[in-house]
Design a protein around this motif. Structure first.
Motif, short mmCIF file in Angstrom:
data_model
loop_
_atom_site.label_atom_id
_atom_site.label_comp_id
_atom_site.label_asym_id
_atom_site.label_seq_id
_atom_site.Cartn_x
_atom_site.Cartn_y
_atom_site.Cartn_z
N ALA A 149 21.39 12.10 59.53
CA ALA A 149 21.98 10.80 59.09
C ALA A 149 20.46 10.18 58.48
O ALA A 149 20.31 9.34 57.56
N TYR A 217 23.13 4.94 62.90
CA TYR A 217 22.38 5.59 61.65
C TYR A 217 23.66 6.35 60.81
O TYR A 217 23.65 6.39 59.58
N VAL A 218 24.51 6.79 61.51
CA VAL A 218 25.81 7.65 60.85
C VAL A 218 26.53 6.49 59.88
O VAL A 218 26.85 6.92 58.93
N VAL A 219 26.69 5.39 60.69
CA VAL A 219 27.56 4.50 59.82
C VAL A 219 26.59 3.84 58.85
O VAL A 219 27.16 3.91 57.62
N CYS A 221 24.43 5.44 57.21
CA CYS A 221 24.30 6.56 56.20
C CYS A 221 25.44 6.69 55.25
O CYS A 221 25.43 6.63 54.22
N ALA A 222 26.81 6.40 55.91
CA ALA A 222 28.09 6.38 55.04
C ALA A 222 28.21 5.19 54.42
O ALA A 222 28.23 5.10 52.95
N ALA A 223 27.75 4.13 54.84
CA ALA A 223 27.71 2.72 53.90
C ALA A 223 26.48 2.86 53.00
O ALA A 223 26.93 2.55 51.53
N SER A 225 25.20 5.33 51.54
CA SER A 225 25.76 6.48 50.38
C SER A 225 26.59 5.97 49.41
O SER A 225 26.60 6.19 48.25
N VAL A 226 27.84 5.31 49.90
CA VAL A 226 28.63 4.55 49.13
C VAL A 226 28.15 3.68 47.98
O VAL A 226 28.54 3.82 47.01
#
Length: 249
Positions: A149, A217-219, A221-223, A225-226
Protein backbone atom coordinates in the motif's frame (compact mmCIF):
# COMPACT_ATOMS: atom_id res chain seq x y z
CA UNK A 1 25.89 33.72 1.78
CA UNK A 2 25.29 33.63 5.54
CA UNK A 3 23.16 31.00 7.26
CA UNK A 4 20.43 33.57 7.98
CA UNK A 5 20.42 34.84 4.41
CA UNK A 6 20.17 31.31 3.04
CA UNK A 7 17.34 30.54 5.45
CA UNK A 8 15.46 33.68 4.38
CA UNK A 9 15.82 32.83 0.69
CA UNK A 10 14.65 29.29 1.31
CA UNK A 11 11.63 30.55 3.22
CA UNK A 12 10.61 32.60 0.18
CA UNK A 13 11.16 29.74 -2.29
CA UNK A 14 8.94 27.02 -0.80
CA UNK A 15 6.84 24.72 -2.94
CA UNK A 16 3.08 24.95 -2.62
CA UNK A 17 1.55 23.47 0.53
CA UNK A 18 -1.41 22.09 -1.43
CA UNK A 19 -1.78 18.34 -0.88
CA UNK A 20 0.76 18.37 1.98
CA UNK A 21 -0.05 17.13 5.46
CA UNK A 22 0.32 19.18 8.63
CA UNK A 23 3.52 17.38 9.64
CA UNK A 24 5.31 18.06 6.37
CA UNK A 25 4.02 21.63 6.23
CA UNK A 26 4.81 22.74 9.78
CA UNK A 27 7.56 20.34 10.91
CA UNK A 28 9.47 18.60 8.14
CA UNK A 29 9.75 21.40 5.59
CA UNK A 30 10.90 23.97 8.19
CA UNK A 31 13.41 21.41 9.51
CA UNK A 32 14.51 20.81 5.93
CA UNK A 33 15.06 24.56 5.46
CA UNK A 34 17.41 24.65 8.44
CA UNK A 35 19.27 21.57 7.17
CA UNK A 36 19.50 23.04 3.65
CA UNK A 37 20.88 26.35 4.94
CA UNK A 38 23.42 24.50 7.10
CA UNK A 39 24.38 22.26 4.17
CA UNK A 40 24.88 25.33 1.98
CA UNK A 41 27.19 26.88 4.55
CA UNK A 42 29.10 23.58 4.77
CA UNK A 43 29.52 23.44 0.99
CA UNK A 44 27.49 20.27 0.49
CA UNK A 45 25.75 19.48 -2.79
CA UNK A 46 22.08 18.43 -3.05
CA UNK A 47 23.18 14.90 -3.99
CA UNK A 48 25.42 14.86 -0.94
CA UNK A 49 22.43 15.74 1.24
CA UNK A 50 20.43 12.97 -0.46
CA UNK A 51 23.24 10.54 0.36
CA UNK A 52 23.27 11.69 3.99
CA UNK A 53 19.50 11.19 4.15
CA UNK A 54 19.88 7.67 2.76
CA UNK A 55 22.63 6.74 5.23
CA UNK A 56 20.77 8.08 8.26
CA UNK A 57 17.55 6.33 7.22
CA UNK A 58 19.47 3.10 6.53
CA UNK A 59 20.92 3.22 10.05
CA UNK A 60 17.40 3.38 11.50
CA UNK A 61 16.16 0.59 9.23
CA UNK A 62 19.10 -1.66 10.12
CA UNK A 63 18.52 -1.07 13.83
CA UNK A 64 14.88 -2.19 13.51
CA UNK A 65 15.94 -5.44 11.84
CA UNK A 66 18.98 -6.27 13.96
CA UNK A 67 18.18 -5.19 17.52
CA UNK A 68 15.49 -6.40 19.94
CA UNK A 69 12.75 -3.91 20.84
CA UNK A 70 13.53 -1.46 23.66
CA UNK A 71 12.77 2.13 24.56
CA UNK A 72 16.31 3.35 23.76
CA UNK A 73 16.01 1.62 20.39
CA UNK A 74 12.65 3.30 19.82
CA UNK A 75 14.15 6.75 20.41
CA UNK A 76 17.17 6.03 18.23
CA UNK A 77 15.14 4.65 15.34
CA UNK A 78 12.74 7.59 15.43
CA UNK A 79 15.65 10.07 15.46
CA UNK A 80 17.33 8.36 12.50
CA UNK A 81 14.17 8.07 10.41
CA UNK A 82 12.89 11.56 11.21
CA UNK A 83 16.34 13.04 10.63
CA UNK A 84 16.58 11.26 7.29
CA UNK A 85 13.14 12.61 6.39
CA UNK A 86 14.22 16.18 7.20
CA UNK A 87 17.30 15.77 5.01
CA UNK A 88 15.04 14.40 2.29
CA UNK A 89 13.21 17.74 2.38
CA UNK A 90 16.52 19.60 2.44
CA UNK A 91 18.08 18.27 -0.76
CA UNK A 92 15.44 19.76 -3.06
CA UNK A 93 15.46 23.04 -1.16
CA UNK A 94 19.24 23.23 -1.44
CA UNK A 95 19.00 22.56 -5.18
CA UNK A 96 16.53 25.43 -5.57
CA UNK A 97 18.73 27.72 -3.47
CA UNK A 98 21.80 26.95 -5.57
CA UNK A 99 19.95 26.71 -8.90
CA UNK A 100 21.40 23.25 -9.48
CA UNK A 101 18.23 21.16 -9.79
CA UNK A 102 18.45 18.43 -12.41
CA UNK A 103 16.51 15.37 -13.63
CA UNK A 104 19.33 13.17 -12.31
CA UNK A 105 19.07 14.70 -8.85
CA UNK A 106 15.30 14.33 -8.82
CA UNK A 107 15.63 10.69 -9.92
CA UNK A 108 18.17 10.01 -7.16
CA UNK A 109 15.89 11.58 -4.56
CA UNK A 110 12.88 9.48 -5.59
CA UNK A 111 14.96 6.30 -5.93
CA UNK A 112 16.22 6.73 -2.36
CA UNK A 113 12.65 7.33 -1.16
CA UNK A 114 11.46 4.12 -2.81
CA UNK A 115 14.36 2.13 -1.37
CA UNK A 116 13.71 3.60 2.09
CA UNK A 117 10.02 2.63 2.03
CA UNK A 118 10.74 -0.90 0.80
CA UNK A 119 13.56 -1.49 3.28
CA UNK A 120 11.68 -0.14 6.30
CA UNK A 121 8.73 -2.51 6.02
CA UNK A 122 11.10 -5.39 5.22
CA UNK A 123 12.96 -4.56 8.42
CA UNK A 124 9.70 -4.70 10.40
CA UNK A 125 8.97 -8.12 8.89
CA UNK A 126 12.43 -9.31 9.94
CA UNK A 127 11.91 -7.85 13.43
CA UNK A 128 8.53 -9.57 13.75
CA UNK A 129 10.15 -12.89 12.85
CA UNK A 130 13.33 -12.53 14.92
CA UNK A 131 12.46 -10.43 17.96
CA UNK A 132 8.69 -10.40 18.54
CA UNK A 133 6.66 -13.00 20.41
CA UNK A 134 3.84 -13.10 17.87
CA UNK A 135 0.55 -14.65 18.96
CA UNK A 136 -0.02 -15.92 15.42
CA UNK A 137 2.01 -16.27 12.22
CA UNK A 138 -0.65 -14.23 10.44
CA UNK A 139 1.07 -11.12 11.80
CA UNK A 140 3.87 -11.78 9.31
CA UNK A 141 1.44 -10.77 6.55
CA UNK A 142 1.01 -7.24 7.92
CA UNK A 143 4.38 -5.74 6.84
CA UNK A 144 4.10 -6.95 3.19
CA UNK A 145 0.54 -5.58 2.93
CA UNK A 146 1.66 -2.26 4.47
CA UNK A 147 4.65 -2.18 2.12
CA UNK A 148 2.46 -2.76 -0.95
CA UNK A 149 0.00 0.00 0.00
CA UNK A 150 2.82 2.40 0.88
CA UNK A 151 4.67 1.86 -2.41
CA UNK A 152 1.45 2.18 -4.41
CA UNK A 153 0.66 5.51 -2.73
CA UNK A 154 4.18 6.77 -3.33
CA UNK A 155 4.51 5.60 -6.92
CA UNK A 156 0.90 6.30 -7.87
CA UNK A 157 1.04 9.85 -6.54
CA UNK A 158 4.39 10.52 -8.20
CA UNK A 159 3.20 9.21 -11.56
CA UNK A 160 -0.14 11.02 -11.35
CA UNK A 161 1.69 14.28 -10.71
CA UNK A 162 3.96 13.71 -13.72
CA UNK A 163 1.05 12.79 -16.03
CA UNK A 164 -1.31 15.58 -15.00
CA UNK A 165 -1.24 18.42 -17.57
CA UNK A 166 0.11 21.67 -16.17
CA UNK A 167 -1.95 24.84 -16.74
CA UNK A 168 -0.26 27.53 -18.81
CA UNK A 169 -0.47 29.90 -15.83
CA UNK A 170 -1.54 29.40 -12.20
CA UNK A 171 -5.04 30.62 -11.27
CA UNK A 172 -4.91 34.32 -10.28
CA UNK A 173 -6.91 33.82 -7.09
CA UNK A 174 -6.17 30.26 -5.98
CA UNK A 175 -7.70 29.46 -2.56
CA UNK A 176 -5.26 28.79 0.29
CA UNK A 177 -4.47 25.14 1.06
CA UNK A 178 -7.07 23.52 3.28
CA UNK A 179 -5.92 22.80 6.82
CA UNK A 180 -8.70 20.24 7.19
CA UNK A 181 -7.34 18.32 4.20
CA UNK A 182 -3.81 18.66 5.60
CA UNK A 183 -5.07 17.14 8.86
CA UNK A 184 -6.84 14.31 6.99
CA UNK A 185 -3.58 13.51 5.15
CA UNK A 186 -1.61 13.27 8.39
CA UNK A 187 -1.96 9.46 8.81
CA UNK A 188 -0.38 8.90 5.36
CA UNK A 189 2.56 11.22 6.03
CA UNK A 190 5.94 9.51 6.36
CA UNK A 191 6.53 11.56 9.50
CA UNK A 192 3.63 9.75 11.17
CA UNK A 193 5.22 6.41 10.30
CA UNK A 194 8.51 7.64 11.79
CA UNK A 195 6.70 8.60 15.01
CA UNK A 196 5.15 5.14 15.19
CA UNK A 197 8.58 3.71 15.96
CA UNK A 198 8.59 5.61 19.26
CA UNK A 199 6.34 2.75 20.42
CA UNK A 200 8.99 0.14 19.64
CA UNK A 201 9.77 -0.27 23.33
CA UNK A 202 6.48 -2.16 23.82
CA UNK A 203 6.04 -5.09 21.41
CA UNK A 204 2.28 -5.36 21.73
CA UNK A 205 1.65 -1.62 21.46
CA UNK A 206 3.91 -1.23 18.43
CA UNK A 207 2.44 -4.27 16.69
CA UNK A 208 -1.12 -3.05 17.19
CA UNK A 209 -0.35 0.53 16.09
CA UNK A 210 1.56 -0.72 13.05
CA UNK A 211 -1.38 -2.93 12.03
CA UNK A 212 -3.86 -0.06 12.43
CA UNK A 213 -1.68 2.27 10.35
CA UNK A 214 -1.32 -0.48 7.73
CA UNK A 215 -5.11 -0.61 7.47
CA UNK A 216 -5.26 3.16 7.12
CA UNK A 217 -2.71 3.02 4.29
CA UNK A 218 -4.76 0.36 2.49
CA UNK A 219 -7.84 2.60 2.65
CA UNK A 220 -5.85 5.63 1.49
CA UNK A 221 -4.31 3.59 -1.32
CA UNK A 222 -7.73 2.56 -2.64
CA UNK A 223 -9.17 6.07 -2.33
CA UNK A 224 -6.17 7.79 -3.91
CA UNK A 225 -6.00 5.27 -6.76
CA UNK A 226 -9.65 5.86 -7.70
CA UNK A 227 -9.18 9.62 -7.48
CA UNK A 228 -6.00 9.67 -9.57
CA UNK A 229 -7.49 7.40 -12.24
CA UNK A 230 -10.62 9.53 -12.53
CA UNK A 231 -8.64 12.77 -12.64
CA UNK A 232 -6.29 11.49 -15.34
CA UNK A 233 -9.23 10.06 -17.31
CA UNK A 234 -10.96 13.45 -17.19
CA UNK A 235 -7.76 15.24 -18.20
CA UNK A 236 -7.29 12.84 -21.11
CA UNK A 237 -10.87 13.32 -22.27
CA UNK A 238 -10.53 17.09 -22.04
CA UNK A 239 -7.29 16.98 -24.02
CA UNK A 240 -8.85 14.83 -26.72
CA UNK A 241 -11.86 17.17 -26.99
CA UNK A 242 -9.59 20.19 -27.22
CA UNK A 243 -7.49 18.56 -29.96
CA UNK A 244 -10.61 17.57 -31.91
CA UNK A 245 -11.98 21.12 -31.64
CA UNK A 246 -8.71 22.59 -32.88
CA UNK A 247 -8.67 20.18 -35.82
CA UNK A 248 -12.14 21.28 -36.90
CA UNK A 249 -11.16 24.94 -37.06
Amino acid sequence: MTFRAALARLRDAQKTARGVSLYSRYVNRPAGRVCAAAAHRAGLTPNGVTAASALLSLAGVAAVALLPPSWPLAAGVWAALAGGFALDAADGQLARLCGTGSPAGEWLDHAVDCAKITALHTAVLIAFHRHFALPDDGWLLVPPVFQLAHIMIFFGGLLADKLTPRPAAPPPHAPPPSRLRALALLPADYGTLCALFLLLGDEGLFRAAYAVLAGVYVVFCAAFSVRWFRALSAAGAAGSASAASAARR
